[in-house]
Design an enzyme around this catalytic site. Sequence first.
Site, short mmCIF file in Angstrom:
data_model
loop_
_atom_site.label_atom_id
_atom_site.label_comp_id
_atom_site.label_asym_id
_atom_site.label_seq_id
_atom_site.Cartn_x
_atom_site.Cartn_y
_atom_site.Cartn_z
N CYS A 40 -12.86 19.36 -42.62
CA CYS A 40 -14.09 19.86 -43.23
C CYS A 40 -15.26 19.00 -42.74
O CYS A 40 -15.08 17.83 -42.43
CB CYS A 40 -13.95 19.76 -44.75
SG CYS A 40 -15.42 20.17 -45.70
N GLY A 41 -16.44 19.56 -42.71
CA GLY A 41 -17.61 18.78 -42.36
C GLY A 41 -17.87 17.64 -43.33
O GLY A 41 -18.55 16.67 -42.99
#
Length: 164
Positions: A40-41
């Site tokens: 995930c970012g």
Amino acid sequence: MDDPPRCAWDFSFVGIDGQPLPLARYRGSALLIVNTASKCGFTPQYKGLEAVYETYLERGLTVLGVPCDDFGGQEPGDSEEILQFCESTYRVRFPLTEKVKVKGEGAHPFYRWAARSFGPWAKPRWNFHKYLIAPDGRLADWFSTVTKPTSPRFIKGIEAVLPR
């Protein structure tokens, strides 16, 4: 008929090691529950969460990572892969649960309870949503995904619930 849950200590997860992980073991301590993902970012928040854990552990805070794959398929691994990633990439030492759902009908009971308790705005909308539990087991606060573990509001919230 079972009594409805009254506090976080009424819930249990399964640890990433497959062993029962009743939240009641943290009674008397502050607990930060964070739904996590490896791809995930926001995954770099693991670094800040580990720093918070190390800073406040002796003062009575535990961070509990709850891997989930509910948002964009960003936690595809099994327990062994998740643990290996967390330990080798971010040197995570705080406890992790096995992967669970945090939204929808199949959400883990803790997440359904937290959403009912705090209302619809407090539901996880992405990975790295944070719930802060006071030493008495009540939900003290919640922090959205974009709230960094180093933000002043976040640190102030933690310090407000540390055991005296």
